[in-house]
Design a protein around this motif. Structure first.
Motif, PDB file in Angstrom:
ATOM      1  N   VAL A   1       0.834  -1.197   0.000  1.00 23.34           N
ATOM      2  CA  VAL A   1       0.000   0.000   0.000  1.00 23.34           C
ATOM      3  C   VAL A   1       0.871   1.250   0.000  1.00 23.34           C
ATOM      4  CG1 VAL A   1      -1.706   1.333   1.288  1.00 23.34           C
ATOM      5  CG2 VAL A   1      -1.942  -1.149   1.124  1.00 23.34           C
ATOM      6  N   VAL A   2       1.894   1.264   0.853  1.00 24.59           N
ATOM      7  CA  VAL A   2       2.808   2.413   0.885  1.00 24.59           C
ATOM      8  C   VAL A   2       3.480   2.597  -0.470  1.00 24.59           C
ATOM      9  CG1 VAL A   2       4.931   3.333   1.898  1.00 24.59           C
ATOM     10  CG2 VAL A   2       3.224   2.245   3.373  1.00 24.59           C
ATOM     11  N   ASP A   3       3.888   1.477  -1.068  1.00 22.89           N
ATOM     12  CA  ASP A   3       4.541   1.554  -2.378  1.00 22.89           C
ATOM     13  C   ASP A   3       3.595   2.097  -3.445  1.00 22.89           C
ATOM     14  OD1 ASP A   3       6.800   0.815  -4.253  1.00 22.89           O
ATOM     15  OD2 ASP A   3       5.205  -0.444  -5.077  1.00 22.89           O
ATOM     16  N   GLU A   4       2.323   1.709  -3.378  1.00 20.42           N
ATOM     17  CA  GLU A   4       1.346   2.184  -4.366  1.00 20.42           C
ATOM     18  C   GLU A   4       1.151   3.700  -4.247  1.00 20.42           C
ATOM     19  OE1 GLU A   4      -1.030   0.661  -7.562  1.00 20.42           O
ATOM     20  OE2 GLU A   4       0.378  -0.319  -6.205  1.00 20.42           O
ATOM     21  N   ILE A   5       1.055   4.195  -3.029  1.00 20.56           N
ATOM     22  CA  ILE A   5       0.897   5.636  -2.814  1.00 20.56           C
ATOM     23  C   ILE A   5       2.161   6.374  -3.248  1.00 20.56           C
ATOM     24  CG2 ILE A   5       0.528   7.434  -1.083  1.00 20.56           C
ATOM     25  CD1 ILE A   5      -1.949   5.742  -1.729  1.00 20.56           C
TER      26      ILE A   5
ATOM     27  N   LYS B   1       6.054  10.339   3.478  1.00 22.97           N
ATOM     28  CA  LYS B   1       5.570  10.530   4.850  1.00 22.97           C
ATOM     29  C   LYS B   1       5.030   9.222   5.411  1.00 22.97           C
ATOM     30  CE  LYS B   1       3.466  14.402   6.017  1.00 22.97           C
ATOM     31  NZ  LYS B   1       2.427  15.468   6.225  1.00 22.97           N
ATOM     32  N   TRP B   2       4.247   8.504   4.596  1.00 27.76           N
ATOM     33  CA  TRP B   2       3.708   7.220   5.056  1.00 27.76           C
ATOM     34  C   TRP B   2       4.840   6.225   5.358  1.00 27.76           C
ATOM     35  CZ3 TRP B   2      -1.399   5.183   2.528  1.00 27.76           C
ATOM     36  CH2 TRP B   2      -2.372   6.194   2.551  1.00 27.76           C
ATOM     37  N   ALA B   3       5.841   6.184   4.488  1.00 31.63           N
ATOM     38  CA  ALA B   3       6.945   5.246   4.673  1.00 31.63           C
ATOM     39  C   ALA B   3       7.713   5.539   5.959  1.00 31.63           C
ATOM     40  CB  ALA B   3       7.883   5.303   3.468  1.00 31.63           C
ATOM     41  N   THR B   4       7.860   6.825   6.281  1.00 33.21           N
ATOM     42  CA  THR B   4       8.576   7.204   7.497  1.00 33.21           C
ATOM     43  C   THR B   4       7.856   6.694   8.733  1.00 33.21           C
ATOM     44  OG1 THR B   4       9.405   9.198   6.397  1.00 33.21           O
ATOM     45  CG2 THR B   4       9.533   9.135   8.803  1.00 33.21           C
ATOM     46  N   VAL B   5       6.531   6.882   8.780  1.00 35.94           N
ATOM     47  CA  VAL B   5       5.760   6.394   9.928  1.00 35.94           C
ATOM     48  C   VAL B   5       5.778   4.869   9.974  1.00 35.94           C
ATOM     49  CG1 VAL B   5       3.496   6.380  11.041  1.00 35.94           C
ATOM     50  CG2 VAL B   5       4.291   8.439   9.865  1.00 35.94           C
ATOM     51  N   ALA B   6       5.657   4.237   8.815  1.00 33.58           N
ATOM     52  CA  ALA B   6       5.626   2.768   8.766  1.00 33.58           C
ATOM     53  C   ALA B   6       6.921   2.157   9.280  1.00 33.58           C
ATOM     54  CB  ALA B   6       5.355   2.306   7.338  1.00 33.58           C
ATOM     55  N   LYS B   7       8.040   2.851   9.104  1.00 29.21           N
ATOM     56  CA  LYS B   7       9.344   2.317   9.514  1.00 29.21           C
ATOM     57  C   LYS B   7       9.638   2.505  10.994  1.00 29.21           C
ATOM     58  CE  LYS B   7      11.421   2.934   4.944  1.00 29.21           C
ATOM     59  NZ  LYS B   7      12.364   3.755   4.130  1.00 29.21           N
ATOM     60  N   MET B   8       8.808   3.259  11.678  1.00 32.45           N
ATOM     61  CA  MET B   8       9.019   3.430  13.109  1.00 32.45           C
ATOM     62  C   MET B   8       8.800   2.095  13.839  1.00 32.45           C
ATOM     63  SD  MET B   8       9.956   6.566  13.734  1.00 32.45           S
ATOM     64  CE  MET B   8      10.878   6.503  12.184  1.00 32.45           C
ATOM     65  N   PRO B   9       9.448   1.901  14.978  1.00 35.59           N
ATOM     66  CA  PRO B   9       9.311   0.628  15.702  1.00 35.59           C
ATOM     67  C   PRO B   9       7.853   0.318  16.039  1.00 35.59           C
ATOM     68  CG  PRO B   9      11.095   1.943  16.626  1.00 35.59           C
ATOM     69  CD  PRO B   9      10.388   2.820  15.637  1.00 35.59           C
TER      70      PRO B   9
ATOM     71  N   ALA C   1       6.066  12.402  12.341  1.00 39.36           N
ATOM     72  CA  ALA C   1       6.207  11.022  11.879  1.00 39.36           C
ATOM     73  C   ALA C   1       7.060  10.194  12.836  1.00 39.36           C
ATOM     74  CB  ALA C   1       6.818  10.991  10.481  1.00 39.36           C
ATOM     75  N   GLU C   2       7.929  10.888  13.590  1.00 37.33           N
ATOM     76  CA  GLU C   2       8.773  10.197  14.573  1.00 37.33           C
ATOM     77  C   GLU C   2       8.210  10.327  15.985  1.00 37.33           C
ATOM     78  OE1 GLU C   2      13.167  11.019  12.945  1.00 37.33           O
ATOM     79  OE2 GLU C   2      11.955  12.840  13.241  1.00 37.33           O
ATOM     80  N   SER C   3       7.773  11.531  16.330  1.00 42.36           N
ATOM     81  CA  SER C   3       7.257  11.801  17.665  1.00 42.36           C
ATOM     82  C   SER C   3       6.133  12.820  17.541  1.00 42.36           C
ATOM     83  CB  SER C   3       8.371  12.337  18.576  1.00 42.36           C
ATOM     84  OG  SER C   3       7.872  12.643  19.854  1.00 42.36           O
ATOM     85  N   GLY C   4       4.914  12.317  17.530  1.00 36.27           N
ATOM     86  CA  GLY C   4       3.754  13.184  17.334  1.00 36.27           C
ATOM     87  C   GLY C   4       2.838  13.187  18.538  1.00 36.27           C
ATOM     88  N   LEU C   5       1.607  12.689  18.360  1.00 39.45           N
ATOM     89  CA  LEU C   5       0.646  12.660  19.467  1.00 39.45           C
ATOM     90  C   LEU C   5       1.194  11.854  20.635  1.00 39.45           C
ATOM     91  CD1 LEU C   5      -2.934  12.132  17.982  1.00 39.45           C
ATOM     92  CD2 LEU C   5      -2.138  14.037  19.393  1.00 39.45           C
TER      93      LEU C   5
END
Length: 545
Positions: free
Chosen positions: A160-164, A182-190, A314-318
Motif C-alpha cells: 500500500v505504501v509503495d502504491e501511494i 511521509k507514510w513510509a517514514t511512519v511505517a518504519k518506526m518501531p 512522523a517520529e514523535s507526534g501525538l
C-alpha cells in the motif's frame, strides 16, 4: 461485515433506486439559501401527486456551481440529467411534476456541457453531489470501502505504501510534501502505538474545499484514513475539524457511527486482524492549528502552538508516538489510487504534480464554486473558461492562491500552469486550494494589509518574529494605504518581510509575508502611488489616525 455483505448491500441500494431521482444540494451554501424548504416542497408534491413509486427525493452534497444555488439535479431513465439553478420552494412542485420529462417551465437550468462542468476531472469529488452523505448505504452503492477491503485482503502494508509512493500523490494541505515518503517514514518506526490524523482545520479566508468534501462524502475520507492506518501500523485515528463547520461535524459524526455499526471501522474489519477507531476533535478556530504540530498540541488538550522540528510528527507526534498527518483532500485521493492503481493516478497531471486539485473558486468571476481540475491546467483556463471570466463591466486583474500564505498573480501571467513549482516561482503557493479572483477595482495594498491583519490576529505569539513582525508589517502597510508613508518605507517593508519569512518558527509566520512580497513584485506601482512625495504628495490624507 465481509466483502460479500458489502456487495449485497450495494446491490440492494441500487435496486431500490427510483426511475427518476431528484438530488437536492444540502451542502452548507445551498442549505443556508433555503434548500431544506425546497426538499420538503419536493417531497410533499411527490406524495400528494401519487409519484412516490416513480420519483424519489434525495439529500445530496455539493453540486459545485455554488453561485447559482440552491441547486436541484434531476436524473431519469432514458433522459439527460437536468440541473436546476436558483431554485425556490415555490418552483419545487413544478420540478417534481416534470421529473423524467422535459425541464420544468419557468425554472432556470444550468448547461451541463458548459466548460464549468466539462473541463473538470473528478477524483476526490467523483461522488460529491451523487451520494447522500447521511446514508452509508448510498456511499456503499457508489463503491465506498471497496478499496479498504482490497487493501486488507490483497495487499500488504508495504504494498500500500509503495502504491501511494509510485502514484506521485503530494500533500494537498499546502506544502506538497510527498505523501508516500511521509507514510513510509511512519511505517518504519518501531512497532507500538501509532496514530493517523486528518487535518480538517481549513482556515483560509474564502476556502471551502475540505468543508465541502466532509459535508458531501465523509465516508471517502474515513476510508482513506483506514487504508493509511493499515499501511503504517496505526489503530487510532482523529479527525481535527474546526468548530465553525457544524454541518461537516454533524455528518462526520453520523458517518463514523454508521461505519462502526456495520463493522467498517472498529475491530476485525472485513474479518481481518486489522483494528481502527476514529474519533472527532473539534478545534476552536485558531488558524495556527492548521500547522501540524500546533494541531497535535490541541488534540492533546493543550494550547495550540507549534513546536520546533525535529523531531517531526512522523517520529514523535501525538503523546510522543509516531503520527501520520494528512489533510482531507489527501486522504480522499487514497481510495481511488488503491482501486485504479498508481500508474493511473500518475498519468494525470504533470511531471512533478500528479493527479487533480480541488479549488474553491471565488471572487470576481461569473461561476463561483467547487472545481476539480487536472494538475497543469493553466490559471487562464480555470478563471476564464471554468470560471466564465469576469462579470459584465469588470476586467480581471489578478488571482490570489493559497490564502494568507499565498500570493497574488497578475492576469498577464495567467498562462502559468497550476502546479507546485510553477506557483512557487511566482511567489505564491498551491495552498489547500483557495482561489480568489480580483478585478480592476481591487486595491492590492489594501489586500496585502487585509491578509497581514489576518495573520497578525491569528499569530499564536510563541515566537517574536511572527508575534511582533506581523504587527509592524500591518502598521507599515496601513501607513502606506493611508498615504502617510515616506518612499524609504518600501525598503524597510521588504527587509522586515524577509526577516519574518526566515526567522519565524512555523509556517504561519514564514508565509505571512507572501501576499506583501507578491503584490510588491507585480503591483509595485500601486504602493508607490500612495507614498508621500510621489508627484508632490500622497494620494490619501496625511493625517494619521
Amino acid at each position: 461485515m465481509d466483502l460479500n455483505d458489502l456487495i449485497a448491500l450495494a446491490d440492494r441500494e441500487r435496486a431500490d433506486r427510483a426511475p427518476v431521482e431528484l438530488g437536492v444540494c444540502l451542502a452548507a451554501s445551498c442549505q443556508y439559501s433555503g434548500a431544506e424548504q425546497i426538499c420538503r416542497s419536493l417531497s410533499e408534491t411527490v406524495v400528494a401527486g401519487g409519484l412516490a413509486g416513480r420519483v424519489r427525493v434525495r439529500k445530496v452534497g455539493c453540486l459545485r456551481l455554488c453561485s447559482e444555488g440552491p441547486l436541484v439535479r434531476a436524473e431519469g431513465e432514458g433522459t439527460p440529467p437536468v440541473l436546476y439553478r436558483k431554485v425556490t420552494a415555490e418552483q419545487a412542485p413544478a420540478i417534481a411534476r416534470a421529473a423524467g420529462g422535459a425541464p420544468a417551465d419557468g425554472v432556470a437550468t444550468a448547461d451541463l456541457n458548459a466548460p464549468f462542468f466539462s473541463m473538470q476531472r473528478s477524483i476526490v469529488l467523483e461522488n460529491t453531489g451523487r451520494v447522500e452523505p447521511e446514508r452509508i448505504e448510498s456511499a456503499i452503492a457508489a463503491g465506498a470501502y471497496r478499496s479498504l477491503s482490497l487493501a486488507l485482503h490483497e495487499m500488504s502494508p508495504e504494498a500500500v505504501v509503495d502504491e501511494i509512493t509510485r502514484s506521485g500523490l503530494r500533500g494537498r494541505g499546502g506544502a506538497g510534501y510527498p505523501t508516500g515518503l511521509k507514510w513510509a517514514t511512519v511505517a518504519k518506526m518501531p512497532p507500538g502505538q501509532k496514530y493517523v490524523v486528518c487535518n480538517a482545520d481549513e482556515g483560509d479566508p474564502g476556502a471551502f474545499m475540505d468543508r465541502s468534501v466532509l459535508e458531501s462524502d465523509p465516508h471517502r475520507v474515513i476510508e482513506g484514513m483506514a487504508i493509511a492506518a493499515f499501511a503504517v501500523g496505526a489503530d487510532q485515528g482523529f479527525i481535527y475539524v474546526r468548530g465553525e463547520y457544524p454541518l461537516a461535524i454533524e455528518r462526520l459524526d453520523t458517518a463514523i457511527r454508521q461505519a462502526r455499526r456495520l463493522g467498517l471501522i472498529g475491530s476485525d474489519i472485513f474479518e481481518s486482524p486489522f483494528d481502527f477507531r476514529v474519533d472527532l476533535r473539534i478545534g476552536a478556530g485558531a488558524f495556527v492549528c492548521g500547522e501540524e504540530t500546533a494541531l497535535l498540541q490541541s488534540i492533546e488538550g493543550r494550547r495550540g502552538q507549534p513546536r520546533p522540528r525535529p523531531p517531526y510528527p512522523a517520529e514523535s507526534g501525538l503523546w510522543g508516538c509516531p503520527t501520520l498527518i494528512n489533510n482531507v483532500e489527501t486522504f480522499a485521493n487514497v481510495p481511488a489510487i488503491i482501486r485504479e492503481g498508481a500508474d493511473w493516478f500518475a498519468g494525470i497531471g504533470t511531471q512533478g504534480s500528479k493527479g487533480t486539485k480541488v479549488f474553491a473558486l471565488a471572487g470576481k468571476v461569473r461561476n463561483t464554486g467547487l472545481v476539480e481540475v487536472p494538475m497543469g491546467m493553466t490559471l487562464r483556463a480555470i478563471v476564464e473558461s471554468i470560471g466564465g471570466g469576469p462579470p459584465e463591466g469588470s476586467t480581471i486583474k489578478a488571482v490570489q492562491t493559497g490564502g494568507p500564505s499565498g500570493g497574488c498573480i497578475p492576469s498577464d501571467l495567467f498562462d502559468t500552469p497550476v502546479e507546485y513549482e510553477a506557483l512557487k516561482a511566482l511567489g505564491s503557493i498551491m495552498g489547500s486550494g483557495g482561489m480568489i479572483v480580483m478585478d480592476q477595482h481591487d486595491d492590492m495594498v489594501a489586500l496585502a494589509r487585509y491578509f497581514m491583519g489576518f495573520c497578525m490576529d491569528e499569530s499564536c505569539g510563541k515566537c517574536v518574529p511572527c508575534r511582533s513582525g506581523t504587527v509592524q508589517l500591518y502598521r507599515m502597510l496601513d501607513r502606506i494605504e493611508r498615504g502617510v508613508a515616506a518612499p524609504e518605507e518600501l525598503e524597510r517593508l521588504e527587509a522586515l518581510c524577509d526577516m519574518v519569512k526566515h526567522a519565524s518558527l512555523c509556517g504561519l509566520g514564514q508565509a505571512a509575508p507572501n501576499p506583501v512580497l507578491s503584490t510588491l513584485r507585480f503591483f509595485r506601482h500601486e504602493y508607490e502611488a500612495k507614498l508621500i512625495g510621489k508627484n508632490g504628495e500622497g494620494t490619501h490624507s496625511p493625517i494619521a489616525r
